[in-house]
Design a protein around this motif. Structure first.
Motif, PDB file in Angstrom:
ATOM      1  N   ALA A 185       0.559  -1.622  -0.380  1.00  0.00           N
ATOM      2  CA  ALA A 185       0.085  -0.119   0.047  1.00  0.00           C
ATOM      3  C   ALA A 185       0.949   1.051   0.107  1.00  0.00           C
ATOM      4  N   ALA A 186       1.739   1.179   0.633  1.00  0.00           N
ATOM      5  CA  ALA A 186       2.914   2.433   0.869  1.00  0.00           C
ATOM      6  C   ALA A 186       3.514   2.755  -0.546  1.00  0.00           C
ATOM      7  N   LYS A 187       3.743   1.656  -0.922  1.00  0.00           N
ATOM      8  CA  LYS A 187       4.591   1.947  -1.894  1.00  0.00           C
ATOM      9  C   LYS A 187       3.807   2.240  -4.030  1.00  0.00           C
ATOM     10  N   ILE A 188       2.307   1.676  -4.081  1.00  0.00           N
ATOM     11  CA  ILE A 188       1.089   1.844  -4.652  1.00  0.00           C
ATOM     12  C   ILE A 188       1.197   3.453  -4.285  1.00  0.00           C
ATOM     13  N   LEU A 189       0.784   4.155  -3.008  1.00  0.00           N
ATOM     14  CA  LEU A 189       0.657   5.720  -2.459  1.00  0.00           C
ATOM     15  C   LEU A 189       1.621   6.235  -2.759  1.00  0.00           C
ATOM     16  N   GLY A 190       2.328   5.390  -2.877  1.00  0.00           N
ATOM     17  CA  GLY A 190       4.095   7.039  -2.869  1.00  0.00           C
ATOM     18  C   GLY A 190       4.153   7.080  -1.371  1.00  0.00           C
ATOM     19  N   VAL A 191       3.999   6.480  -0.561  1.00  0.00           N
ATOM     20  CA  VAL A 191       4.472   7.000   1.172  1.00  0.00           C
ATOM     21  C   VAL A 191       5.230   5.953   1.781  1.00  0.00           C
ATOM     22  N   ASN A 192       5.798   6.829   3.366  1.00  0.00           N
ATOM     23  CA  ASN A 192       6.450   5.655   4.180  1.00  0.00           C
ATOM     24  C   ASN A 192       5.251   4.554   4.394  1.00  0.00           C
ATOM     25  N   VAL A 193       5.780   3.295   4.926  1.00  0.00           N
ATOM     26  CA  VAL A 193       5.053   2.815   6.018  1.00  0.00           C
ATOM     27  C   VAL A 193       4.308   3.226   6.670  1.00  0.00           C
ATOM     28  N   SER A 194       5.053   3.924   7.780  1.00  0.00           N
ATOM     29  CA  SER A 194       4.401   4.816   9.297  1.00  0.00           C
ATOM     30  C   SER A 194       3.298   5.637   8.485  1.00  0.00           C
ATOM     31  N   THR A 195       3.471   5.889   7.202  1.00  0.00           N
ATOM     32  CA  THR A 195       2.524   7.187   7.000  1.00  0.00           C
ATOM     33  C   THR A 195       0.428   5.998   6.839  1.00  0.00           C
ATOM     34  N   ILE A 196       0.762   5.234   6.201  1.00  0.00           N
ATOM     35  CA  ILE A 196       0.128   3.945   6.243  1.00  0.00           C
ATOM     36  C   ILE A 196      -0.288   3.931   7.496  1.00  0.00           C
ATOM     37  N   LYS A 197       0.136   3.924   8.013  1.00  0.00           N
ATOM     38  CA  LYS A 197       0.186   2.867  10.141  1.00  0.00           C
ATOM     39  C   LYS A 197      -1.086   4.561   9.964  1.00  0.00           C
ATOM     40  N   ARG A 198      -0.265   5.700  10.342  1.00  0.00           N
ATOM     41  CA  ARG A 198      -0.958   6.760  10.359  1.00  0.00           C
ATOM     42  C   ARG A 198      -1.899   6.988  10.359  1.00  0.00           C
ATOM     43  N   TRP A 199      -2.605   7.106   8.807  1.00  0.00           N
ATOM     44  CA  TRP A 199      -3.358   6.860   7.830  1.00  0.00           C
ATOM     45  C   TRP A 199      -5.259   5.978   8.733  1.00  0.00           C
ATOM     46  N   THR A 200      -4.225   4.881   8.725  1.00  0.00           N
ATOM     47  CA  THR A 200      -5.329   3.878   9.115  1.00  0.00           C
ATOM     48  C   THR A 200      -5.993   3.567  10.825  1.00  0.00           C
ATOM     49  N   ASP A 201      -4.877   4.192  11.631  1.00  0.00           N
ATOM     50  CA  ASP A 201      -5.345   4.522  12.499  1.00  0.00           C
ATOM     51  C   ASP A 201      -6.276   5.702  12.690  1.00  0.00           C
ATOM     52  N   THR A 202      -5.750   6.872  12.250  1.00  0.00           N
ATOM     53  CA  THR A 202      -7.030   7.973  12.034  1.00  0.00           C
ATOM     54  C   THR A 202      -8.168   8.185  11.454  1.00  0.00           C
ATOM     55  N   GLY A 203      -8.039   6.420  10.423  1.00  0.00           N
ATOM     56  CA  GLY A 203      -9.498   6.350   9.887  1.00  0.00           C
ATOM     57  C   GLY A 203      -9.663   6.859   8.546  1.00  0.00           C
ATOM     58  N   ASN A 204      -8.417   7.012   7.751  1.00  0.00           N
ATOM     59  CA  ASN A 204      -8.434   8.253   6.656  1.00  0.00           C
ATOM     60  C   ASN A 204      -8.817   6.778   5.786  1.00  0.00           C
ATOM     61  N   LEU A 205      -7.461   5.888   6.032  1.00  0.00           N
ATOM     62  CA  LEU A 205      -8.020   4.835   5.141  1.00  0.00           C
ATOM     63  C   LEU A 205      -7.741   3.918   5.896  1.00  0.00           C
ATOM     64  N   GLU A 206      -8.876   3.103   4.955  1.00  0.00           N
ATOM     65  CA  GLU A 206      -9.721   1.411   5.521  1.00  0.00           C
ATOM     66  C   GLU A 206      -8.532   0.731   5.705  1.00  0.00           C
ATOM     67  N   CYS A 207      -8.748  -0.388   6.274  1.00  0.00           N
ATOM     68  CA  CYS A 207      -7.955  -2.081   5.879  1.00  0.00           C
ATOM     69  C   CYS A 207      -9.053  -2.454   6.492  1.00  0.00           C
ATOM     70  N   ILE A 208      -8.308  -3.838   7.015  1.00  0.00           N
ATOM     71  CA  ILE A 208      -8.743  -5.078   7.417  1.00  0.00           C
ATOM     72  C   ILE A 208      -7.563  -5.400   8.707  1.00  0.00           C
ATOM     73  N   LYS A 209      -7.667  -6.002  10.061  1.00  0.00           N
ATOM     74  CA  LYS A 209      -6.967  -6.103  10.595  1.00  0.00           C
ATOM     75  C   LYS A 209      -6.891  -7.809  11.130  1.00  0.00           C
ATOM     76  N   THR A 210      -5.955  -8.128  10.569  1.00  0.00           N
ATOM     77  CA  THR A 210      -5.405  -9.761  11.034  1.00  0.00           C
ATOM     78  C   THR A 210      -5.786  -9.970  12.287  1.00  0.00           C
ATOM     79  N   ALA A 211      -5.708 -11.207  12.733  1.00  0.00           N
ATOM     80  CA  ALA A 211      -5.800 -11.736  14.098  1.00  0.00           C
ATOM     81  C   ALA A 211      -4.595 -11.163  14.842  1.00  0.00           C
ATOM     82  N   GLY A 212      -3.276 -11.391  13.844  1.00  0.00           N
ATOM     83  CA  GLY A 212      -1.086 -10.944  14.614  1.00  0.00           C
ATOM     84  C   GLY A 212      -2.039  -9.498  14.534  1.00  0.00           C
ATOM     85  N   GLY A 213      -2.686  -8.951  13.781  1.00  0.00           N
ATOM     86  CA  GLY A 213      -2.568  -7.396  14.511  1.00  0.00           C
ATOM     87  C   GLY A 213      -1.856  -6.484  13.349  1.00  0.00           C
TER      88      GLY A 213
END
Ligand code: B12
Length: 291
Positions: A15-43
Motif C-alpha cells: 500500500a505504501a509503494k502504491i500510494l507513494g508514502v512511507n509505511v509509517s504514513t500508512i499506519k497513521r492514516w489507518t489509525d485515524t480512519g482516513n484509510l480503511e483496512c482489515i486487521k488480521t488476528a495477528g494485528g
C-alpha cells in the motif's frame, strides 16, 4: 498477493509503494480512519483494492500525483501494483491489449510507470516492448490480425517509446557521437529508435537518420558530423544483394574515418559479412547498453 477466491489483499508495504508514502504514513492514516483496512488476528493491516481506490478517490485533489503516475481508478492501482511486483506476464498482456485498441495513454502509463519504478530502459525494451512486438507479428502471421491492425498497434507502441524519451534523464554529453540508420528500403526502425534512446542515456550525441537512409553522398555527412560510431539496423531486406552492397559501402566509409560499426536485426542472421569496421553484432538492448 491472492488470498482465496478473487480477492486480492495488499499488505502495508504494498500500500505504501502504491500510494507513494512511507509505511509509517500508512499506519497513521489507518489509525485515524482516513484509510480503511482489515486487521488480521495477528494485528497486521491488510488492504483491499476498494480500500485503496476509495482513499485515492477521496484524496484526488491533494494526492493527484502519487507515486508512479496519477492514481484515479482501480485499474491504475492494479497497474502500479503489477509494475512494483514485476509481473511481466500481466504487463505483456495489458500492453498488447491496449496497443491493439490504440490506447496510447494506457501503453504510456505502463512504460512511464516502469521507468519511474527504476527499471532500466534497456530492460523495459528487452522484457516488455520486444516480446509484445513479436506477439503482434505472430498474431498477424496467424491471420488473427489484419495488416492495418498490425500497423496501428505497432505504431502506438512506437509513439509511446518516443514519448517515454521525454521523461528520461539525459546526462551531459560525452565525446561520443553515433549515427543510427536503416539502409536499403528497410522500414522497420523501432529497434533503432530504442537503440537511439539507450545511447542518449549513455551520453552519446545521436544522429538519427532512420528508415531507408539514402546512401548517396553519405560520406559528406560522415565528414560534416564526424560520428565515431555507426549503428545499422536491418530486419527484412527486399534484396539481400543490395543490402550486402550497402553495408559494405557503409563499412568502408566508416573505416576510413575511424568510425566503429555496430549492427543488429534479423537480416544479419543470413548476411555473412566480414568487415573489420564491424565491432559487434548486438542482439539485445542490454548489449546496446553494455558495449
Ligand atoms: C512493426 C512491424 C512492421 C512495421 C514497421 C514499423 C516501424 N517503424 O518499424 C511495418 C508495418 C511498416 C512493417 C512492414 C513490413 N513488415 Co514487419 N513487422 C513488424 C513487427 C510486428 C515488429 C517489428 C519490431 O519492431 N520488432 C521488435 C524488435 C525489437 O524485435 P526484432 O526485430 O526481433 O529485433 C531484435 C534484435 O534483432 C535486435 N535488433 C534489431 N535491430 C537492431 C538494431 C541494432 C543497431 C541493434 C543493436 C539491435 C537490433 O533487437 C531486438 C531485440 O532482440 C514484426 C514482428 C516481429 N517478430 O518482430 C514484423 C516483421 C518483422 N515484418 C515482416 C514483414 C514480412 C514485413 C513486410 C515485408 C510486410 C509486407 N509484405 O509489406 C514489410 C516490410 C517493408 C519494408 N520495406 O521494410 C516479417 C519479417 C519476416 C522475415 N523473416 O523477414 C515480420 C517478422 C512479421 C512476420 N511474423 O512475418 N512491419
Amino acid at each position: 498477493m491472492i488470498m482465496g477466491s478473487n480477492l486480492k489483499y495488499f499488505n502495508s508495504e504494498d500500500a505504501a509503494k502504491i500510494l507513494g508514502v512511507n509505511v509509517s504514513t500508512i499506519k497513521r492514516w489507518t489509525d485515524t480512519g482516513n484509510l480503511e483496512c482489515i486487521k488480521t488476528a495477528g494485528g497486521h493491516r491488510k488492504f483491499l483494492m476498494s480500500h485503496l481506490s476509495s482513499f485515492v478517490e477521496r484524496n484526488k485533489k491533494k494526492n493527484s500525483k502519487v507515486n508512479l503516475f496519477t492514481l484515479e481508478s482501480e485499474e491504475d492501482i492494479e497497474i502500479s501494483y503489477r509494475i512494483l511486483k514485476g509481473d511481466y506476464q500481466f504487463l505483456h498482456e495489458y500492453v498488447l491489449k491496449q496497443s491493439l485498441q490504440c490506447n496510447r495513454d494506457k501503453v504510456q502509463q505502463v512504460f512511464n510507470g516502469l521507468y519511474l519504478g527504476q527499471y532500466p530502459l534497456h530492460f523495459i525494451y528487452d522484457i516488455i516492448v520486444t516480446p509484445v512486438l513479436h506477439r503482434i507479428g505472430y498474431l498477424w502471421e496467424e491471420n488473427q490480425l489484419s495488416v492495418i491492425q498490425e500497423h496501428l498497434a505497432s505504431q502506438t507502441i512506437k509513439d509511446c517509446i518516443i514519448r517515454l524519451q521525454g521523461i528520461i534523464n539525459i546526462p551531459e554529453g560525452n565525446e561520443e557521437k553515433a549515427l543510427c540508420l536503416t539502409p536499403s528500403n528497410e522500414l522497420h526502425d523501432i529497434s533503432l529508435k530504442m537503440v537511439d534512446h539507450i545511447l542518449e542515456i549513455r551520453g552519446f550525441t545521436v544522429l538519427y537518420s532512420g528508415q531507408i537512409t539514402p546512401l548517396e553522398k553519405i560520406e559528406h555527412s560522415f565528414d560534416a558530423y564526424r560520428p565515431n560510431r555507426l549503428y545499422i539496423s536491418s530486419t527484412t531486406p527486399d534484396s539481400r544483394e543490395r543490402l550486402r552492397r550497402d553495408i559494405l559501402q557503409l563499412c568502408d566509409i566508416a573505416m576510413e574515418r575511424n568510425c566503429d560499426v555496430y549492427v543488429g536485426g534479423r537480416s544479419f542472421d543470413f548476411l555473412e559479412i566480414d568487415h573489420s569496421a564491424i565491432r559487434r553484432r548486438l542482439y539485445t538492448f542490454e548489449e546496446v547498453n553494455r558495449y
